[in-house]
Design a protein around this motif. Structure first.
Motif, mmCIF file in Angstrom:
data_model
loop_
_atom_site.group_PDB
_atom_site.id
_atom_site.type_symbol
_atom_site.label_atom_id
_atom_site.label_comp_id
_atom_site.label_asym_id
_atom_site.label_seq_id
_atom_site.Cartn_x
_atom_site.Cartn_y
_atom_site.Cartn_z
ATOM 1 N N THR A 18 44.560 84.373 8.757
ATOM 2 C CA THR A 18 45.340 84.238 9.999
ATOM 3 C C THR A 18 44.545 84.850 11.158
ATOM 4 O O THR A 18 43.525 85.507 10.948
ATOM 5 N N GLY A 19 45.056 84.636 12.342
ATOM 6 C CA GLY A 19 44.575 85.336 13.533
ATOM 7 C C GLY A 19 43.084 85.257 13.783
ATOM 8 O O GLY A 19 42.458 84.201 13.649
ATOM 9 N N GLU A 188 49.250 86.146 14.921
ATOM 10 C CA GLU A 188 50.428 86.343 14.061
ATOM 11 C C GLU A 188 50.786 87.831 13.986
ATOM 12 O O GLU A 188 51.937 88.211 13.847
ATOM 13 N N GLY A 189 49.750 88.672 14.075
ATOM 14 C CA GLY A 189 49.947 90.121 13.983
ATOM 15 C C GLY A 189 50.896 90.660 15.057
ATOM 16 O O GLY A 189 51.565 91.664 14.847
ATOM 17 N N GLN A 194 53.306 94.069 15.229
ATOM 18 C CA GLN A 194 53.861 94.713 16.439
ATOM 19 C C GLN A 194 55.366 94.528 16.564
ATOM 20 O O GLN A 194 55.986 95.112 17.453
ATOM 21 N N LYS A 195 55.904 93.654 15.704
ATOM 22 C CA LYS A 195 57.360 93.375 15.725
ATOM 23 C C LYS A 195 57.804 92.829 17.088
ATOM 24 O O LYS A 195 58.873 93.160 17.597
ATOM 25 N N MET A 196 56.950 92.014 17.730
ATOM 26 C CA MET A 196 57.322 91.426 19.019
ATOM 27 C C MET A 196 57.923 90.043 18.773
ATOM 28 O O MET A 196 57.458 89.308 17.898
ATOM 29 N N THR A 197 58.934 89.701 19.561
ATOM 30 C CA THR A 197 59.496 88.350 19.480
ATOM 31 C C THR A 197 58.575 87.408 20.251
ATOM 32 O O THR A 197 57.729 87.859 21.050
ATOM 33 N N ASP A 198 58.755 86.082 20.054
ATOM 34 C CA ASP A 198 57.933 85.101 20.782
ATOM 35 C C ASP A 198 58.088 85.295 22.290
ATOM 36 O O ASP A 198 57.130 85.194 23.052
ATOM 37 N N ARG A 199 59.321 85.577 22.724
ATOM 38 C CA ARG A 199 59.604 85.770 24.160
ATOM 39 C C ARG A 199 58.831 86.991 24.693
ATOM 40 O O ARG A 199 58.216 86.949 25.755
ATOM 41 N N GLY A 218 42.615 86.567 25.357
ATOM 42 C CA GLY A 218 41.582 85.967 24.510
ATOM 43 C C GLY A 218 42.162 85.100 23.408
ATOM 44 O O GLY A 218 43.362 85.129 23.135
ATOM 45 N N THR A 219 41.288 84.331 22.785
ATOM 46 C CA THR A 219 41.685 83.523 21.632
ATOM 47 C C THR A 219 40.845 83.964 20.427
ATOM 48 O O THR A 219 39.777 84.580 20.589
#
Ligand SMILES: NC(=O)c1ccc[n+]([C@@H]2O[C@H](COP(=O)([O-])OP(=O)(O)OC[C@H]3O[C@@H](n4cnc5c(N)ncnc54)[C@H](OP(=O)(O)O)[C@@H]3O)[C@@H](O)[C@H]2O)c1
Length: 257
Positions: A18-19, A188-189, A194-199, A218-219
């Protein structure tokens, strides 16, 4: 100068499903490399290997367990005899105010970001060829005081230090060791670590982009392109450096003139 080629080079990317690891694996394959990726989840590895295509090998292995990494080294040795390039990328952590840090979070970040990198290097030394290129994934947090990231940042400062010490230790084998320090690369991390929502990720990306001279976050492929350079013979005279790939965020003023 011609484009770097990694034709036929055998590469291991830890945490490559991932990532940043996945983006790096993609770029390495585009440059002709044979890529092994590792991670702890078999289903995620299978999906990633399917997307990366023929010639990619996914091996379930926890980078912080020596026996797992020794098995990876043995598999590579049996199949190819040697490893040309190592990207020790598996790692992670999340922001927590100092008062709220638990022993388990401290152990977990030290375990994957330091012990895991040490064990990865140690086990791969038996299969890395003389003249190989090793790149460790560090972070710009090693340069900046960022709220809640004290332990994570300290582990990444340690990673940079390991690269310099090992460059000395392995001088006689001509193994080059450098680090890459990514800036803000939403992966994805950001969700599961980080427990962040998409928003929350979207809001953060919009806000932080104004603080980055390049005008955007960055990508994984941005990091992959830098990795290809450090992995290839074009960086043959570079040892023990940290390549910051952050769109200028930690080095350049991003405000209005
Ligand atoms: N994204 C950023 O903004 C950023 C910035 C600076 C540095 N970094 C560094 O870049 C690296 C990759 O992070 P990312 O953002 O791409 O996160 P990510 O998408 O969460 O990828 C991390 C990968 O590592 C694997 N992994 C985690 N622990 C592992 C272990 N013990 N053994 C083997 N594999 C393990 C995970 O898979 P499993 O869970 O299946 O094992 C996952 O595939 C990390 O070292 C991170 O500290 C990221």
């Amino acid at each position: 100068m011609t484009a770097p080629t990694l034709e036929g080079r055998v590469v291991l990317v830890t945490g490559g499903a991932t990532g940043i690891g996945f983006g790096a694996a993609k770029r390495l394959i585009e440059h002709g490399a044979i890529v092994y990726i590792t991670g702890r989840r078999q289903d995620v590895l299978d999906t990633a290997a399917g997307k990366l295509g023929k010639g990619t090998h996914g091996i379930r292995a926890d980078a912080s367990i020596k026996a797992d990494m020794q098995r990876v080294a043995d598999d590579i040795k049996a199949a190819h005899g040697q490893l040309d390039i190592l990207f020790a990328n598996a790692g992670g952590g999340h922001a927590t105010p100092p008062m709220d840090l638990t022993e388990s979070q401290i152990d977990s970040e030290l375990s994957i970001n330091i012990k895991g990198v040490v064990l990865t290097m140690q086990t791969m030394l038996g299969v890395l060829r003389n003249g190989a290129s090793v790149v460790l994934n560090a972070s710009i947090t090693a340069d900046m005081g960022l709220p809640g990231f004290a332990v994570y940042a300290a582990t990444k400062a340690a990673v940079r230090s390991l690269a310099r010490s090992w460059t000395t230790d392995l001088k006689h084998r001509d193994i080059r060791i450098n680090t890459i320090s990514p800036g803000v690369v939403p992966t994805e991390g950001y969700g599961h670590e980080q427990k962040m929502t998409d928003r929350q990720v979207a809001d953060y990306v919009e806000r932080v982009a104004t603080e980055i001279p390049a005008g955007r976050v960055g990508t994984a492929e941005d990091i992959g392109d830098a990795l290809v350079f450090l992995a290839s013979d074009q960086s043959r005279y570079i040892r023990g450096v940290d390549l910051v790939v952050d769109g200028g965020m930690t080095r350049v003023y991003a405000g209005k003139n």
